[in-house]
Enzyme design. Structure first.
Site, PDB file in Angstrom:
ATOM      1  CB  CYS A   1      29.793  36.051  38.431  1.00 26.73           C
ATOM      2  SG  CYS A   1      30.595  36.977  39.746  1.00 26.73           S
TER       3      CYS A   1
ATOM      4  NE  ARG B   1      30.631  32.429  39.849  1.00 20.91           N
ATOM      5  CZ  ARG B   1      29.386  32.082  39.550  1.00 20.91           C
ATOM      6  NH1 ARG B   1      29.163  31.038  38.775  1.00 20.91           N
ATOM      7  NH2 ARG B   1      28.368  32.771  40.017  1.00 20.91           N
TER       8      ARG B   1
END
Length: 151
Positions: A8, A14
């Site tokens: 990410c 994430r």
């Protein structure tokens, strides 16, 4: 051995969450020896930083063990080290391809491709502030990813 790298923007929300979530899933199934699961950033902004505290809290609410991982950046040489590169949104895909170059082996994918909602992207909770929802999406994608690589 299946080697997966989640990617990410900053590697503090994430991708590191996906790393922890998938690692927990394989650990619970007794498959840890069959996997290498890691994560990286496309940017340099957060290199060396731990998981973002609100994201950490969201994972803790899901009882996901949190490790001591520190953000690092994706490198071109990673292409030969991993079987799959899993991004979360269009920006991740753009920069992954820019860093890695061509994808002749078809290793680069969106996480939600492995779910029942393949066209959904996982928005950056740094901006949306929806950390719990993000963790739910990541868990959904990881479950589908695990099922696919095991079959």
């Amino acid at each position: 051995m299946i080697k997966i790298l989640f990617v990410c923007h900053g590697n503090i929300c994430r991708s590191v969450s996906a790393q922890y979530i998938l690692q927990d899933m394989v650990n619970q199934r007794g498959l840890a020896a069959d996997f290498v699961i890691d994560s990286a950033a496309t940017s340099t902004e957060e290199i060396g930083n731990a998981i973002y505290p609100p994201m950490k809290s969201a994972l803790e609410r899901k009882l996901i063990p949190i490790g001591t991982y520190r953000a690092c950046q994706l490198k071109k040489t990673d292409y030969d080290k991993y079987d799959l590169f899993i991004g979360m949104d269009e920006e991740n895909m753009f920069y992954m391809k820019r860093i890695l170059g061509d994808d002749p082996e078809g290793k680069i994918h969106y996480l939600m491709e492995y779910s029942d909602r393949p066209n959904v992207i996982i928005d950056d909770p740094w901006y949306t502030r929806q950390f719990d929802y993000c963790a739910e999406q990541i868990a959904e994608g990881c479950e589908g990813l695990l099922e696919q690589v095991l079959n």
